[in-house]
Write an enzyme that holds these catalytic residues in place. Structure first.
Site, PDB file in Angstrom:
ATOM      1  N   HIS A  16       1.557   4.446  -2.727  1.00  0.00           N
ATOM      2  CA  HIS A  16       1.599   5.907  -2.538  1.00  0.00           C
ATOM      3  C   HIS A  16       2.903   6.476  -3.086  1.00  0.00           C
ATOM      4  CE1 HIS A  16      -2.008   6.408  -0.232  1.00  0.00           C
ATOM      5  NE2 HIS A  16      -1.588   5.765   0.843  1.00  0.00           N
ATOM      6  N   HIS A  24       0.836  -1.204   0.000  1.00  0.00           N
ATOM      7  CA  HIS A  24       0.000   0.000   0.000  1.00  0.00           C
ATOM      8  C   HIS A  24       0.878   1.265   0.000  1.00  0.00           C
ATOM      9  CE1 HIS A  24      -3.617   2.318   1.591  1.00  0.00           C
ATOM     10  NE2 HIS A  24      -2.622   3.100   2.025  1.00  0.00           N
ATOM     11  N   GLU A  25       1.875   1.291   0.890  1.00  0.00           N
ATOM     12  CA  GLU A  25       2.704   2.500   0.996  1.00  0.00           C
ATOM     13  C   GLU A  25       3.578   2.688  -0.248  1.00  0.00           C
ATOM     14  OE1 GLU A  25       2.052   4.738   3.042  1.00  0.00           O
ATOM     15  OE2 GLU A  25       0.793   3.560   4.402  1.00  0.00           O
ATOM     16  N   GLN A  41     -15.795   5.586  -4.116  1.00  0.00           N
ATOM     17  CA  GLN A  41     -16.352   5.048  -2.882  1.00  0.00           C
ATOM     18  C   GLN A  41     -16.357   6.112  -1.810  1.00  0.00           C
ATOM     19  OE1 GLN A  41     -13.701   1.568  -2.360  1.00  0.00           O
ATOM     20  NE2 GLN A  41     -13.039   2.406  -0.390  1.00  0.00           N
TER      21      GLN A  41
HETATM   22 ZN    ZN Z   1      -2.474   5.010   2.508  1.00  0.00          ZN
END
Ligand code: ZN
Ligand code: CA
Length: 415
Positions: A224, A220-221, A248
């Protein structure tokens, strides 16, 4: 600055308990944008500007050299090489469509699922030219770190980044409270570029904090770090700038099932199994084609990321001698009392002692350029020979060791 810090402390205090995923990237980015106004407001602003390299062919795998800085205050935080490797493996699976749970993507989202085609490899050469396994361990007296980049600077108890145009920097440390990790978006200050992950959620083996035990915090990071935003654009039914991720309302939590229609405008509802949502590690397993395109585009548009894709730290030959940790070295004499020949060598390396008092060495050890021992042989006689026939061609170090621990070493080229 005082105001920023105050805001930061306020945010940190409001974070939910550790049972819920929390990503520090939005709050961190806001602080950074206040501190460094020249930073692009959004990474998407990079589109069409500052093209620095020719586009990467769509089929090419982009290889990113990584250094993992383990900044530890106690042995528990000094996680094992194995745990670190398990994270690199998880990243490589998740970014190449090789994660087993990819098969769980529901049929209606399957056509959108993508292999990003980015591979992560631990660096082999340090910025100073010494061999490395890509893991940099640093002991600190700092008990824990916050999302204020303390871990990214030696002066504040962390460790300085390795040149981010040659290495992707990952700092692993104890992060305060419920914070699992945070990342810098592209376009930020160079010396702060990289991701920070809590040691309890890094990798897939070791003493990990369920349900964050599949290495997805780092996935996830790194998303980013490659310019991706949260699916809800950090606003109520907000925009992440990616066309094929459904709108969403906000973050999803835990492990949802079935269709969840939070904004009402999408045919199949929320894509809560996307790596850029907040679901449990075991319940996020896809990037989309749109996210793939956005991440890969960086490598021809962002100067730092494109330099990284061309970095030489995976292939360069170390220019320095390896450090033989735990071995007591004697200084190398100016005139060598030991001759090793022929050099370069093909099969047999003969060792000759010019002065008989040096002939007390009982064992020869051979190390490769990474400092790993690849051979060992007892020595006898005044003119012993080493058989190096089964070693691959390359640079080696032959170290002679005496019974008293005294050592002598020499660089050898194997053909
Ligand atoms: Zn995040
Ligand atoms: Ca979207």
């Amino acid at each position: 600055m005082a105001r920023c810090l105050l805001a930061l402390v306020f945010c940190v205090c409001l974070l939910p308990s550790y049972a819920q995923r929390d990503c520090g990237t939005p709050a961190y980015t806001e602080t950074m944008q206040r501190s460094f106004p020249a930073m692009p407001r959004e990474i998407l602003a990079l589109e069409g500007t500052g093209v620095t390299a020719s586009p990467i062919p769509d089929t090419a795998v982009i290889v990113i050299p990584v250094v993992v800085h383990v900044v530890y205050n106690n042995e528990k935080q000094n996680i094992s090489d194995k745990q670190i490797l398990s994270q690199i493996e998880a990243l490589n699976a998740d970014f190449n469509g090789l994660n087993a749970d990819l098969s769980r993507v529901p049929a209606y989202f399957k056509p959108l699922a993508a292999s990003v085609g980015i591979r992560f490899e631990l660096a082999r050469v340090t910025p100073q030219g010494a061999p490395t396994n890509g893991i940099n361990r640093v002991k600190t007296s700092t008990k824990y770190f916050k999302d204020n980049d303390g871990v990214k600077f030696t002066r504040s108890g962390g460790v300085d980044a390795w040149d981010p145009s040659r290495y992707m920097n990952i700092w692993v440390c104890d992060l305060d409270l419920s914070l699992l990790g945070y990342a810098s978006f592209p376009g930020g200050p160079k010396d702060r570029d990289g991701v920070v992950i809590d040691y309890k959620v890094f990798g897939t083996i070791g003493d990990l904090q369920a349900p964050y035990n599949k290495g997805r915090t780092a996935t996830h990071e790194v998303g980013h770090w490659l310019g991706l935003k949260h699916l809800w654009g950090d606003g109520y039914c907000g925009d992440d700038g990616i066309d094929d991720t459904p709108q969403q309302q906000q973050m999803s939590r835990g492990c949802p099932t079935g269709q969840v229609h939070s904004c009402g405008s999408t045919p199949y509802g929320d894509m809560y199994m996307n790596f850029m949502d907040f679901t449990n590690d075991g319940c996020m397993y896809m990037f989309t084609l749109g996210q793939r395109k956005a991440m890969r585009r960086l490598f021809s548009q962002d100067p730092l990321r494109s330099a990284l894709a061309a970095s030489d730290v995976l292939t360069a030959t170390p220019s320095q001698m390896p450090e033989f940790k735990g071995v007591d070295l004697v200084a190398e004499p100016v005139t060598s009392p030991v001759r090793m020949f022929p050099n370069p060598v093909i099969d047999q390396l003969t060792i000759e002692f010019e002065d008989l008092k040096w002939a007390g060495y009982s064992v020869a050890q051979v190390f490769n350029h990474l400092g790993q021992q690849v051979a060992q042989q007892p020595l006898s006689g005044s003119r012993p020979a080493l058989n190096l026939g089964n070693l691959k061609p390359g640079l080696y170090f032959v170290q002679l060791k005496g019974n008293g621990g005294e050592t002598y070493r020499q660089k050898i080229v194997k053909q």
